[in-house]
Scaffold this active site. Structure first.
Site, PDB file in Angstrom:
ATOM      1  N   ALA A   1     -25.363  40.165 -48.740  1.00  0.00           N
ATOM      2  CA  ALA A   1     -25.181  40.524 -50.146  1.00  0.00           C
ATOM      3  C   ALA A   1     -26.308  41.481 -50.511  1.00  0.00           C
ATOM      4  CB  ALA A   1     -25.258  39.265 -50.997  1.00  0.00           C
TER       5      ALA A   1
ATOM      6  N   GLY B   1     -24.094  37.309 -46.440  1.00  0.00           N
ATOM      7  CA  GLY B   1     -22.730  37.584 -46.911  1.00  0.00           C
ATOM      8  C   GLY B   1     -21.871  38.314 -45.880  1.00  0.00           C
TER       9      GLY B   1
ATOM     10  N   GLU C   1     -20.701  35.653 -43.659  1.00  0.00           N
ATOM     11  CA  GLU C   1     -19.769  34.861 -44.478  1.00  0.00           C
ATOM     12  C   GLU C   1     -18.421  35.576 -44.617  1.00  0.00           C
ATOM     13  OE1 GLU C   1     -22.843  34.375 -47.521  1.00  0.00           O
ATOM     14  OE2 GLU C   1     -22.414  32.225 -47.494  1.00  0.00           O
TER      15      GLU C   1
ATOM     16  N   GLU D   1     -30.574  33.388 -45.493  1.00  0.00           N
ATOM     17  CA  GLU D   1     -30.845  33.192 -46.923  1.00  0.00           C
ATOM     18  C   GLU D   1     -32.086  32.352 -47.224  1.00  0.00           C
ATOM     19  OE1 GLU D   1     -27.857  33.195 -45.576  1.00  0.00           O
ATOM     20  OE2 GLU D   1     -26.423  34.202 -46.886  1.00  0.00           O
TER      21      GLU D   1
HETATM   22  N1  COA Z   1     -29.367  44.148 -49.485  1.00  0.00           N
HETATM   23  C1  COA Z   1     -29.774  45.333 -49.962  1.00  0.00           C
HETATM   24  N2  COA Z   1     -30.217  46.331 -49.182  1.00  0.00           N
HETATM   25  C2  COA Z   1     -30.212  46.110 -47.856  1.00  0.00           C
HETATM   26  C3  COA Z   1     -29.804  44.895 -47.282  1.00  0.00           C
HETATM   27  C4  COA Z   1     -29.347  43.885 -48.174  1.00  0.00           C
HETATM   28  N3  COA Z   1     -28.910  42.705 -47.734  1.00  0.00           N
HETATM   29  N4  COA Z   1     -29.928  44.976 -45.949  1.00  0.00           N
HETATM   30  C5  COA Z   1     -30.418  46.194 -45.685  1.00  0.00           C
HETATM   31  N5  COA Z   1     -30.591  46.886 -46.820  1.00  0.00           N
HETATM   32  C6  COA Z   1     -31.092  48.264 -46.985  1.00  0.00           C
HETATM   33  C7  COA Z   1     -32.593  48.329 -46.847  1.00  0.00           C
HETATM   34  O1  COA Z   1     -33.228  47.983 -48.054  1.00  0.00           O
HETATM   35  C8  COA Z   1     -32.771  49.784 -46.473  1.00  0.00           C
HETATM   36  O2  COA Z   1     -32.631  50.558 -47.638  1.00  0.00           O
HETATM   37  P1  COA Z   1     -33.684  51.771 -47.956  1.00  0.00           P
HETATM   38  O3  COA Z   1     -33.550  52.682 -46.795  1.00  0.00           O
HETATM   39  O4  COA Z   1     -33.190  52.344 -49.251  1.00  0.00           O
HETATM   40  O5  COA Z   1     -35.020  51.109 -48.029  1.00  0.00           O
HETATM   41  C9  COA Z   1     -31.567  50.062 -45.612  1.00  0.00           C
HETATM   42  O6  COA Z   1     -30.592  49.059 -45.939  1.00  0.00           O
HETATM   43  C10 COA Z   1     -31.832  49.983 -44.125  1.00  0.00           C
HETATM   44  O7  COA Z   1     -32.401  48.712 -43.847  1.00  0.00           O
HETATM   45  P2  COA Z   1     -33.764  48.496 -43.058  1.00  0.00           P
HETATM   46  O8  COA Z   1     -34.318  47.172 -43.439  1.00  0.00           O
HETATM   47  O9  COA Z   1     -34.641  49.683 -43.226  1.00  0.00           O
HETATM   48  O10 COA Z   1     -33.211  48.469 -41.560  1.00  0.00           O
HETATM   49  P3  COA Z   1     -33.902  47.758 -40.299  1.00  0.00           P
HETATM   50  O11 COA Z   1     -33.148  48.240 -39.112  1.00  0.00           O
HETATM   51  O12 COA Z   1     -35.362  47.919 -40.326  1.00  0.00           O
HETATM   52  O13 COA Z   1     -33.593  46.195 -40.492  1.00  0.00           O
HETATM   53  C11 COA Z   1     -32.226  44.271 -41.031  1.00  0.00           C
HETATM   54  C12 COA Z   1     -32.264  45.705 -40.443  1.00  0.00           C
HETATM   55  C13 COA Z   1     -30.754  43.879 -41.081  1.00  0.00           C
HETATM   56  C14 COA Z   1     -32.967  43.303 -40.099  1.00  0.00           C
HETATM   57  C15 COA Z   1     -32.873  44.272 -42.439  1.00  0.00           C
HETATM   58  O14 COA Z   1     -32.290  45.312 -43.203  1.00  0.00           O
HETATM   59  C16 COA Z   1     -32.675  42.988 -43.209  1.00  0.00           C
HETATM   60  O15 COA Z   1     -33.330  42.005 -42.910  1.00  0.00           O
HETATM   61  N6  COA Z   1     -31.782  42.997 -44.202  1.00  0.00           N
HETATM   62  C17 COA Z   1     -31.556  41.882 -45.086  1.00  0.00           C
HETATM   63  C18 COA Z   1     -30.777  40.805 -44.377  1.00  0.00           C
HETATM   64  C19 COA Z   1     -30.590  39.615 -45.282  1.00  0.00           C
HETATM   65  O16 COA Z   1     -31.514  38.896 -45.608  1.00  0.00           O
HETATM   66  N7  COA Z   1     -29.333  39.375 -45.670  1.00  0.00           N
HETATM   67  C20 COA Z   1     -28.977  38.237 -46.473  1.00  0.00           C
HETATM   68  C21 COA Z   1     -28.926  38.605 -47.916  1.00  0.00           C
HETATM   69  S1  COA Z   1     -28.530  37.202 -48.906  1.00  0.00           S
END
Ligand code: COA
Length: 260
Positions: free
Chosen positions: A66, A112, A115, A135
């Protein structure tokens, strides 16, 4: 219909819905959830769609969760509403769709994202897929059905560990857990999903609708799945697809099912 955050294309009976926010790793914001609802609804109603495939655009992610930026300042009431609305519009909606939905997990499927994949009727993954429910690392729990569907798919102990550690599993581990049905290369992911979809399409869409309803009944509170199956089984006998299917068998020809 035209969409800002997703792509939807129908070819030879298969509608492929692609979540298309690669710069945000296809994170599900409110607008994307609504568009996905609309696209699934449109495909489900269309006679030319026999199977739906859902995937993510770009090389990195199916859906990375999400959209955290949208709910970071929410209070209790807003949090509850977020989960309720999302479940109704997308996650429960997809699970109960009468058209088969295959998730083609092509990278990160987190929160999400996992999910959504778990709401689909089944999942295939590419070797670069990574799945998890992170989460609790954000101080929240899965709110789009993850605490319910993950234990259904992988068992309680594995679900507890995945949720508590907030860790990710790779595609082969997901295969071993039964979370995905098949793992293949990145290039072969969509062709594999399409190959399975083609097999599904040879069968009666009307009977498949009854089968989805009956299988889902096993997971619904207060509903007797065996009774649902009896009802759905009986219902099939009144359909043109049943007449065609049985007649074709007896006439030693391929069935040409009229229904959807
Ligand atoms: N919500 C909002 N933005 C998200 C996102 C999310 N769940 N997941 C990734 N993004 C965005 C990042 O903020 C980044 O945006 P920016 O370039 O404007 O800063 C972009 O997507 C790329 O992500 P980034 O974190 O730079 O990539 P990465 O390869 O370093 O890491 C992940 C990849 C998936 C490990 C990392 O993005 C992450 O942990 N995301 C969140 C996962 C999460 O907790 N999901 C559950 C949400 S309830």
């Amino acid at each position: 219909m035209s969409y800002q955050n997703i792509l939807s294309a129908t070819n030879s009976g298969i509608t492929t819905i692609t979540i298309n926010r690669p710069s945000k790793l296809n994170a599900l914001n409110k607008a994307t959830i609504q568009e996905l609802h609309d696209a699934f609804d449109e495909a489900n109603k269309s006679k030319s769609t026999k199977v739906i495939i859902v995937t993510g655009s770009g090389e990195k992610a199916f859906v990375a969760g999400a959209d955290i930026s949208e709910f970071a300042d929410f209070d209790v009431k807003q949090g509850s509403k977020l989960a309720a609305k999302g479940q109704e519009l997308l996650f429960d909606y997809v699970e109960n769709l009468s058209t088969p939905v295959i998730a083609a997990v092509n990278g990160f499927a987190l929160g999400g994202g996992l999910e959504l994949a778990m709401s689909c009727h089944f999942r295939v993954a590419s070797t670069n897929a990574k799945m998890g429910l992170p989460e609790v690392s954000l101080g929240v729990i899965p709110g789009y059905g993850g605490t319910q569907r993950l234990p259904q798919l992988v068992g309680k102990g594995r679900a507890m560990e995945m949720v508590m550690t907030a860790g990710m599993i790779d595609a082969n581990q997901a295969l071993d857990y039964g979370l995905v049905n098949h793992v293949t290369s990145v290039e072969e992911l969509i062709p594999l999903a399409e190959k399975i979809a083609s097999k599904i399409m040879r069968n009666s869409s009307v009977a498949i609708k009854s089968a989805i309803n009956s299988i889902n009944a096993n997971y619904k509170d207060g509903i007797n799945g065996f009774k649902t199956e009896i009802k759905q089984f009986g219902k099939c006998f009144g359909t043109e697809d049943f007449t065609e299917g049985t007649t074709a068998f007896l006439e030693k020809r391929k069935a040409d099912f009229p229904g959807k």
